[in-house]
Design a protein around this motif. Structure first.
Motif, PDB file in Angstrom:
ATOM      1  N   ARG A   1       0.833  -1.216   0.000  1.00  0.00           N
ATOM      2  CA  ARG A   1       0.000   0.000   0.000  1.00  0.00           C
ATOM      3  C   ARG A   1       0.859   1.254   0.000  1.00  0.00           C
ATOM      4  NH1 ARG A   1      -4.593   0.160   4.333  1.00  0.00           N
ATOM      5  NH2 ARG A   1      -5.146   1.946   3.038  1.00  0.00           N
ATOM      6  N   SER A   2       1.981   1.215   0.717  1.00  0.00           N
ATOM      7  CA  SER A   2       2.885   2.371   0.748  1.00  0.00           C
ATOM      8  C   SER A   2       3.476   2.634  -0.629  1.00  0.00           C
ATOM      9  CB  SER A   2       4.006   2.135   1.766  1.00  0.00           C
ATOM     10  OG  SER A   2       3.489   1.983   3.071  1.00  0.00           O
ATOM     11  N   ILE A   3       3.827   1.573  -1.326  1.00  0.00           N
ATOM     12  CA  ILE A   3       4.355   1.725  -2.678  1.00  0.00           C
ATOM     13  C   ILE A   3       3.305   2.310  -3.610  1.00  0.00           C
ATOM     14  CG2 ILE A   3       5.240   0.466  -4.681  1.00  0.00           C
ATOM     15  CD1 ILE A   3       6.521  -1.510  -2.711  1.00  0.00           C
ATOM     16  N   GLU A   4       2.077   1.830  -3.481  1.00  0.00           N
ATOM     17  CA  GLU A   4       1.001   2.357  -4.307  1.00  0.00           C
ATOM     18  C   GLU A   4       0.704   3.811  -3.963  1.00  0.00           C
ATOM     19  OE1 GLU A   4      -2.127   2.398  -7.134  1.00  0.00           O
ATOM     20  OE2 GLU A   4      -0.298   1.217  -6.824  1.00  0.00           O
ATOM     21  N   GLN A   5       0.757   4.149  -2.662  1.00  0.00           N
ATOM     22  CA  GLN A   5       0.536   5.533  -2.249  1.00  0.00           C
ATOM     23  C   GLN A   5       1.620   6.444  -2.819  1.00  0.00           C
ATOM     24  OE1 GLN A   5      -1.803   7.102  -0.813  1.00  0.00           O
ATOM     25  NE2 GLN A   5      -0.748   9.062  -0.589  1.00  0.00           N
TER      26      GLN A   5
END
Length: 478
Positions: free
Chosen positions: A331-335
């Protein structure tokens, strides 16, 4: 006024920097290369993570947990957007028919491309040793040559005397002199010199320049030339100014640091752009470069551990912790990808004139302009653009390039400092070399174009782009 001690209960809200939130902030400010390194480390530390074999194996992580979009300060934005992952994995697997790969965002499949890669960059000492092996020297003399080469620094200068080499290698001085002469005749020209004067004279001979005035200047007047005292040198030599300038034109062909072409600091460095901007049908399309980073998915091998009833609590707890960690990472990468796209879109829209017409039309821009447009904090914009590069139809630029101060103009706005530097460079390139423009005259020419600029600002920008002062740019007629 009564004062006393007492116990009171009150309710407050404050932001707690959890490890997951720290990870999200860290990932936001990573470049593409740094992100790839972090993913590779996580693949080693988290056994549940694996590299997806194809884009079909990846689905948006939003299926696993809700994704909110509130944006305040950097920490608050990421905290709001990435709520605590608390998922009933057993129920989730039953609902999803056991698919564990639903936590990875989708990517566009693109096969890797490989270029010709040099396995190891040659060093100066290695290059000299290679030439020494083919030199007409005997074994004893080659040992002396190895001693000399070992005492040559990265700039190509020798840091030992002939006498010292003769003593260390137990040979006569004349043999050491002979070996040094052989080394000074090697490539690159000027190698093995003990000072700048000797370095330039070696190149003068090897390049067969045959300009006696240049040789005289190298021997006796290097300090005056470095200080820009051309007229003083011409007077001492009793020659016309244009002859001194002709000699100096040849001097510029010589390399004061012949070994620096092998220096690690001067190696060609390849930059992987984090954002690619392409023009399609008069519109600019933004692509976030996530092809080089491994695509993550969650291993199906641990599915039965969570779903099984016979699994001990310790094993189940460990797997669930690693699953939560994997979700946070993905999720952090996508954010990061979403934030990078939003900031890049804002930059492209704001600097549309630059993309259409060039550097001269770059507008003055700061972090606040982007932050207000996206309704986020300036620190978020700073982290999203730090150390990242954008590949555009105009070239490759660091994203900080688009955030530059400027000077006011007659239109009530401001002109970017980069645009002003471009104007100064164009004016200097078009000037009469025999009557170069002063800083004041350059300022007046720029003011005529509607930019309010002072002489001091011109001098400052001129120094930053490496343009010499008027006296040192002037050339003299024959």
């Amino acid at each position: 006024m009564r004062m006393g001690f007492g116990l009171y209960q009150e309710q407050t809200q404050k932001l707690i920097m959890t490890p997951e939130l720290r990870l999200a902030i860290k990932i936001l400010q990573l470049s593409t290369v740094e992100l790839t390194e972090l993913i590779e480390n996580e693949l080693v530390e988290n056994p549940l993570l694996e590299i997806a074999e194809s884009a079909a194996d990846t689905v948006d992580v939003a299926d696993a947990a809700a994704d909110t979009q509130n944006e305040k300060s950097t920490e608050q934005e990421l905290a709001d957007q990435m709520e605590k992952v608390d998922i009933d994995w057993d129920q989730y697997f039953n609902d999803k028919a056991g698919s564990l790969n639903d936590f990875t965002p989708s990517y566009q499949e693109e096969p890797p491309r490989f270029e010709n890669i040099i396995a190891e960059f040659p060093t100066l000492q290695g290059y000299l040793m290679f030439q020494l092996a083919f030199s007409p020297l005997n074994v004893e003399e080659k040992l002396v040559g190895e001693f000399f080469i070992g005492n040559i620094d990265d700039n190509g200068y020798l840091h030992c005397s002939v006498e010292e080499a003769a003593v260390k290698c137990s040979v006569p001085n004349n043999i050491a002199e002979k070996v040094l002469e052989i080394i000074q005749g090697m490539e690159p020209p000027g190698i093995g010199a003990r000072n700048l004067e000797e370095c330039l004279l070696i190149q003068y001979v090897q390049l067969e320049l045959k300009n006696k005035l240049l040789k005289e200047i190298i021997t006796n007047y290097l300090h005056e030339i470095a200080a820009g005292k051309i007229m003083k040198v011409a007077k001492k030599l009793g020659v016309q100014l244009h002859r001194v300038q002709e000699a100096l034109d040849l001097l510029k062909l010589l390399e004061p640091k012949p070994g620096r072409i092998f220096s690690p600091a001067d190696r060609t460095r390849y930059i992987t752009p984090d954002v690619v901007v392409e023009k399609v049908d008069n519109e600019y399309i933004i692509l976030v470069n996530d092809v080089s980073a491994p695509r993550l998915s969650v291993s199906d091998a641990y599915k039965n551990i969570v779903r099984g009833n016979n699994t001990d609590q310790e094993s189940r707890k460990y797997v669930e912790e690693k699953l939560n960690s994997a979700v946070w990472l993905i999720r952090s990468i996508e954010q990061r990808r979403e934030m990078l796209y939003k900031v890049s879109r804002c930059i492209v829209d704001y600097q549309r004139d630059f993309f259409d017409r060039g550097v001269k039309y770059l507008k003055s821009m700061n972090l606040r302009n982007v932050a207000e447009t996206l309704d986020i904090h300036e620190s978020t914009v700073s982290r999203a653009t730090a150390g990242k590069y954008m590949q555009t139809p105009r070239g490759l630029f660091e994203m900080k390039f688009f955030f530059s101060s400027g000077v006011s103009n007659i239109y009530g706005t401001s002109t970017s400092a980069e645009a002003v530097k471009k104007l100064i460079k164009e004016l200097v390139e078009a000037e009469d070399q025999y009557k170069p423009m002063s800083d004041q005259r350059i300022a007046e020419n720029i003011q005529a174009k509607g930019v309010n600029i002072s002489r001091r600002t011109v001098a400052k920008y001129r120094d930053e782009i490496g343009i010499l002062p008027t006296s040192q740019r002037r050339r003299y007629k024959k």
